[in-house]
Design a protein around this motif. Structure first.
Motif, short mmCIF file in Angstrom:
data_model
loop_
_atom_site.label_atom_id
_atom_site.label_comp_id
_atom_site.label_asym_id
_atom_site.label_seq_id
_atom_site.Cartn_x
_atom_site.Cartn_y
_atom_site.Cartn_z
N LEU A 141 -31.50 -7.64 4.42
CA LEU A 141 -30.55 -7.87 5.50
C LEU A 141 -31.02 -8.99 6.43
CD1 LEU A 141 -29.49 -4.26 6.64
CD2 LEU A 141 -28.38 -5.77 4.98
N LEU A 142 -30.11 -9.86 6.79
CA LEU A 142 -30.37 -10.86 7.82
C LEU A 142 -29.62 -10.42 9.08
CD1 LEU A 142 -31.52 -13.52 8.85
CD2 LEU A 142 -29.52 -14.70 7.87
N ILE A 143 -30.39 -10.09 10.10
CA ILE A 143 -29.83 -9.57 11.35
C ILE A 143 -30.11 -10.57 12.47
CG2 ILE A 143 -29.83 -7.67 13.00
CD1 ILE A 143 -31.01 -5.90 10.73
N PHE A 144 -29.07 -11.02 13.13
CA PHE A 144 -29.22 -11.94 14.25
C PHE A 144 -29.18 -11.18 15.57
CE2 PHE A 144 -27.84 -16.41 12.59
CZ PHE A 144 -28.97 -16.44 11.80
N ASP A 145 -30.19 -11.40 16.38
CA ASP A 145 -30.22 -10.87 17.75
C ASP A 145 -29.45 -11.87 18.63
OD1 ASP A 145 -30.79 -10.30 20.40
OD2 ASP A 145 -32.87 -9.75 20.03
N GLU A 146 -28.19 -11.54 18.92
CA GLU A 146 -27.34 -12.41 19.74
C GLU A 146 -27.14 -11.82 21.14
OE1 GLU A 146 -24.39 -14.78 18.52
OE2 GLU A 146 -25.04 -15.03 16.43
N VAL A 147 -28.09 -11.01 21.58
CA VAL A 147 -27.98 -10.35 22.88
C VAL A 147 -27.77 -11.38 24.00
CG1 VAL A 147 -29.24 -9.00 24.60
CG2 VAL A 147 -29.20 -8.26 22.20
N GLN A 148 -28.51 -12.49 23.95
CA GLN A 148 -28.41 -13.49 25.00
C GLN A 148 -27.39 -14.59 24.69
OE1 GLN A 148 -31.33 -16.08 27.95
NE2 GLN A 148 -32.16 -14.50 26.65
N VAL A 149 -27.21 -14.93 23.43
CA VAL A 149 -26.37 -16.09 23.09
C VAL A 149 -24.94 -15.72 22.74
CG1 VAL A 149 -28.38 -17.37 22.26
CG2 VAL A 149 -26.98 -16.11 20.61
N GLY A 150 -24.67 -14.45 22.44
CA GLY A 150 -23.35 -14.05 22.00
C GLY A 150 -22.31 -14.10 23.11
N MET A 151 -21.04 -14.00 22.75
CA MET A 151 -19.91 -14.01 23.68
C MET A 151 -19.76 -15.34 24.41
SD MET A 151 -18.22 -11.26 23.17
CE MET A 151 -17.08 -11.17 24.55
N GLY A 152 -19.93 -16.43 23.67
CA GLY A 152 -19.53 -17.74 24.17
C GLY A 152 -20.56 -18.56 24.92
N ARG A 153 -21.73 -18.03 25.15
CA ARG A 153 -22.69 -18.75 26.00
C ARG A 153 -23.12 -20.09 25.40
NH1 ARG A 153 -25.02 -18.82 30.44
NH2 ARG A 153 -23.92 -16.93 31.04
N THR A 154 -23.10 -20.23 24.10
CA THR A 154 -23.58 -21.47 23.47
C THR A 154 -22.47 -22.52 23.30
OG1 THR A 154 -23.13 -20.80 21.18
CG2 THR A 154 -25.23 -20.08 22.16
N GLY A 155 -21.24 -22.16 23.62
CA GLY A 155 -20.12 -23.06 23.38
C GLY A 155 -19.33 -22.68 22.14
N THR A 156 -19.89 -21.81 21.32
CA THR A 156 -19.16 -21.12 20.26
C THR A 156 -19.23 -19.64 20.57
OG1 THR A 156 -21.16 -21.08 18.87
CG2 THR A 156 -19.58 -22.86 18.47
N LEU A 157 -18.34 -18.86 19.99
CA LEU A 157 -18.32 -17.44 20.33
C LEU A 157 -19.64 -16.77 19.97
CD1 LEU A 157 -16.39 -15.50 21.67
CD2 LEU A 157 -15.44 -14.95 19.42
N TRP A 158 -20.20 -17.17 18.81
CA TRP A 158 -21.44 -16.56 18.34
C TRP A 158 -22.49 -17.64 18.06
CZ3 TRP A 158 -20.08 -12.08 19.74
CH2 TRP A 158 -18.80 -11.59 19.48
N GLY A 159 -23.74 -17.29 18.23
CA GLY A 159 -24.82 -18.23 17.95
C GLY A 159 -24.89 -18.63 16.49
N TYR A 160 -24.55 -17.70 15.59
CA TYR A 160 -24.66 -18.04 14.16
C TYR A 160 -23.73 -19.18 13.78
CZ TYR A 160 -20.46 -15.14 13.05
OH TYR A 160 -19.20 -14.60 12.98
N GLN A 161 -22.67 -19.39 14.58
CA GLN A 161 -21.76 -20.49 14.29
C GLN A 161 -22.39 -21.85 14.57
OE1 GLN A 161 -18.73 -18.77 16.89
NE2 GLN A 161 -17.34 -18.59 15.16
N GLN A 162 -23.45 -21.87 15.37
CA GLN A 162 -24.19 -23.11 15.63
C GLN A 162 -25.06 -23.50 14.44
OE1 GLN A 162 -24.14 -25.00 18.45
NE2 GLN A 162 -22.95 -23.70 19.81
N LEU A 163 -25.31 -22.55 13.54
CA LEU A 163 -26.30 -22.74 12.48
C LEU A 163 -25.70 -22.84 11.08
CD1 LEU A 163 -28.86 -20.13 13.86
CD2 LEU A 163 -29.05 -22.61 13.99
#
Length: 406
Positions: free
Chosen positions: A224-246
């Motif tokens: 399993l690949l699990i992303f900890d998006e506690v700080q980056v999730g919900m739009g903080r990075t400019g995309t809804l999720w951090g994984y979308q940046q990658l």
């Protein structure tokens, strides 16, 4: 009547924080006022939590209405607000189902349990291992802090929970070497738990090529690949999720902070093939109650209605440019800036005579709230509703703080 103790003037709150000498009593938007009626620009936002800023009118109304209907019931029953928020999260992410809890640490605890059960059930591992990164941060509970790749958080709480191995963040060769070493004699790794961008570890964005390599290696072995998006999730990075940046799709991700806009909620989102939980495997008394889910639903709705992702992108670019201007102005002290959207870090040089904490203290005198991310990085995580003038005010006050220290 209970007689007051002799030292009743001292705080009754346990001393688990080194608090700044500031008492905040009210807020509006990106501004907070202290008990001396001084107004401060808040670029901390509860550490990336107050998505819509302070005392948002829409959020106030929604939560007031919710309190007039139902604020908490047990998860023994269906909760309409929880069903609605889960549906929004699933419709707007790579996940297929959601478990609700109360914090980022709890979300990561749920992810750790999910990973271990996956290791037992799907890979036949007796003692599953979870790989995480050095300089990571996953929370303060015992398992979450054991998964945190920073020894200073472990000191005094040993022994740590077993079953975690670490590799240098953004080092694909080191990751593959560790994975092959662990699996030399058969399956041993249940999951990789990693932040798309390390926040507490110094505002370090993930390298897309490395993350895509990790994704491929996990897929090949049913890890399993699990992303900890506690700080980056919900739009903080400019995309809804951090994984979308990658350009990487995880099997599961954890949320908290910005999801509730300052109210207590966390979540574990999982894809269908990763959902190994059964009734009784995990639970939460308060997790996903009507009040918390109404907060989450309101934040989600306002993110889209106000088109806040565009604001994050524009204000993030403005902030980044301003930080780079400061780096050019003070090259002997500042090494650079890094981050995504409205999660930015100003990096101090190794030779700098002051620390990130010193900058934060100096900024406080300029009525600007900032937060360190390690000893040499000053972190800025303002509300996602911040405007261009407020970004300029942030940069001006930060400049004055730096001048103080120089």
């Amino acid at each position: 009547m209970v007689e007051p103790k002799a030292d009743s003037m001292s705080s009754a709150v346990m001393g688990t924080y080194n608090r700044f000498p500031l008492s905040l009593v009210k807020g509006r938007g990106c501004w907070v006022w202290d008990d001396q009626n001084r107004r401060h620009l808040d670029a901390v936002a509860g550490i990336a939590t107050c998505t819509l800023g302070h005392s948002d009118r829409i959020l106030r109304r929604a939560l007031s209405r919710q309190l007039k209907t139902l604020q908490h019931v047990s998860n023994l029953y269906k909760i309409p607000e929880q069903e609605q928020l889960a549906q929004w999260l699933v419709a707007n992410s790579c996940a297929d189902s959601v478990f609700f809890c109360n914090s980022g640490a709890e979300a990561n605890e749920a992810a750790i349990k999910l990973a271990r059960k996956h290791g037992h059930k799907r890979r036949g591992i007796e003692r599953p291992v979870i790989i995480t990164a050095a300089a990571s941060f996953h929370g303060r509970t015992l398992a979450a802090v054991s998964a945190t790749g920073q020894p200073r958080y472990h000191q005094g709480f040993e022994p740590m929970v077993e079953g975690f191995e670490f590799f240098p963040y953004n080092d694909g060769d080191a990751f593959e070497q560790l994975l092959m070493q662990l699996e030399e004699n058969g399956p041993k790794v249940a999951a990789v738990l990693i932040e798309p961008l390390q926040g507490e570890g110094g505002v370090n964005p993930g390298d897309p090529a490395v993350m895509q390599r990790i994704r491929r290696l996990c897929s090949e072995r049913d890890i399993l690949l699990i992303f900890d998006e506690v700080q980056v999730g919900m739009g903080r990075t400019g995309t809804l999720w951090g994984y979308q940046q990658l350009g990487v799709t995880p099997d599961a991700l954890t949320l908290a902070k910005g999801l509730g806009g300052g109210h207590v909620i966390g979540a574990l989102l999982v894809s269908q093939h990763a959902d190994v939980f059964e009734p009784g495997d995990h639970a939460s008394t308060f997790g996903g109650n009507p009040f918390a889910c109404r907060a989450g639903l309101t934040v989600a709705s306002e993110l889209l209605r106000r088109d806040l992702l565009k604001n994050v992108q524009a204000r993030g670019a403005q902030l980044n440019q301003g930080l780079n201007n400061l780096v050019e102005r003070y090259p002997d002290h500042l090494a650079g800036s890094r981050g995504w959207g409205l999660l930015q870090g100003l990096v101090l040089r190794d030779s700098c005579e002051f620390s990130a904490a010193d900058v934060v203290k100096a900024a406080l005198e300029e009525q600007l709230l900032l937060v360190p991310a390690g000893a040499a990085v000053v972190r800025m995580v303002p509300p996602l509703v911040i405007g261009p003038r407020e970004i300029q005010t942030l940069l001006t006050r930060l400049d004055r703080a730096l001048q103080q220290l120089m």
